[in-house]
Write a protein that holds these residues in place. Structure first.
Motif, PDB file in Angstrom:
ATOM      1  N   ALA A   1      10.439 -27.541  -1.540  1.00 39.19           N
ATOM      2  CA  ALA A   1      10.564 -28.580  -1.612  1.00 39.19           C
ATOM      3  C   ALA A   1      11.397 -29.021  -2.641  1.00 39.19           C
ATOM      4  CB  ALA A   1       9.034 -29.275  -2.006  1.00 39.19           C
ATOM      5  N   VAL A   2      11.147 -28.177  -4.002  1.00 38.05           N
ATOM      6  CA  VAL A   2      12.434 -28.214  -5.104  1.00 38.05           C
ATOM      7  C   VAL A   2      14.460 -28.256  -4.464  1.00 38.05           C
ATOM      8  CG1 VAL A   2      13.314 -28.359  -7.214  1.00 38.05           C
ATOM      9  CG2 VAL A   2      10.387 -28.536  -7.157  1.00 38.05           C
ATOM     10  N   THR A   3      14.320 -27.446  -4.264  1.00 36.21           N
ATOM     11  CA  THR A   3      15.463 -27.339  -3.164  1.00 36.21           C
ATOM     12  C   THR A   3      16.395 -28.369  -3.019  1.00 36.21           C
ATOM     13  OG1 THR A   3      15.235 -24.701  -3.806  1.00 36.21           O
ATOM     14  CG2 THR A   3      17.569 -24.922  -2.628  1.00 36.21           C
ATOM     15  N   GLU A   4      14.920 -28.751  -2.057  1.00 34.61           N
ATOM     16  CA  GLU A   4      15.864 -29.526  -0.033  1.00 34.61           C
ATOM     17  C   GLU A   4      16.043 -31.191  -1.466  1.00 34.61           C
ATOM     18  OE1 GLU A   4      16.849 -31.707   3.115  1.00 34.61           O
ATOM     19  OE2 GLU A   4      16.601 -29.485   2.377  1.00 34.61           O
ATOM     20  N   LEU A   5      15.039 -31.186  -2.595  1.00 39.20           N
ATOM     21  CA  LEU A   5      14.922 -32.868  -3.268  1.00 39.20           C
ATOM     22  C   LEU A   5      16.054 -32.414  -4.095  1.00 39.20           C
ATOM     23  CD1 LEU A   5      11.380 -33.423  -3.699  1.00 39.20           C
ATOM     24  CD2 LEU A   5      12.284 -34.448  -2.321  1.00 39.20           C
ATOM     25  N   VAL A   6      16.813 -31.093  -4.482  1.00 38.51           N
ATOM     26  CA  VAL A   6      17.649 -31.469  -5.309  1.00 38.51           C
ATOM     27  C   VAL A   6      18.633 -31.736  -4.435  1.00 38.51           C
ATOM     28  CG1 VAL A   6      19.354 -29.798  -6.871  1.00 38.51           C
ATOM     29  CG2 VAL A   6      16.340 -29.929  -7.160  1.00 38.51           C
ATOM     30  N   ARG A   7      18.606 -30.905  -3.415  1.00 38.88           N
ATOM     31  CA  ARG A   7      20.212 -30.900  -1.595  1.00 38.88           C
ATOM     32  C   ARG A   7      20.397 -32.477  -1.812  1.00 38.88           C
ATOM     33  NH1 ARG A   7      21.671 -31.148   2.930  1.00 38.88           N
ATOM     34  NH2 ARG A   7      19.377 -31.059   3.162  1.00 38.88           N
TER      35      ARG A   7
END
Length: 86
Positions: A50-56
């Motif tokens: 989730a964090v990876t996708e949100l940062v992207r």
């Protein structure tokens, strides 16, 4: 006939999407547990994804704000299984 304002309809659609997403996550979680994956591994993987996708999508600053808001919610006990709902 139901007459909904645009923002009311948007809120209803968002709530429905959240409900469906929750059901998808619950199903994936149950599948992982039944395959013998520990809850800590499932949780860390879900958070990391989730964090990876949100940062992207939104950038680090916005995600850090979200994480700080989540931190406060944890401190207030919002996610405790034993919390009393009023």
């Amino acid at each position: 006939m139901i007459d909904l304002q645009g923002s009311e309809l948007d809120e209803m659609i968002a709530a429905e999407k959240k409900q469906v997403a929750t059901e998808y996550h619950a199903e994936a979680w149950a599948d992982g547990i039944s395959d013998g994956i520990e809850t800590e591994i499932l949780a860390e993987t879900a958070i990391t994804t989730a964090v990876t996708e949100l940062v992207r999508r939104h950038g680090e600053s916005e995600v850090l704000e979200l994480l700080e808001a989540l931190r406060r919610r944890v401190e207030y006990g919002e996610f405790r299984a034993d919390r009393a709902l009023q």
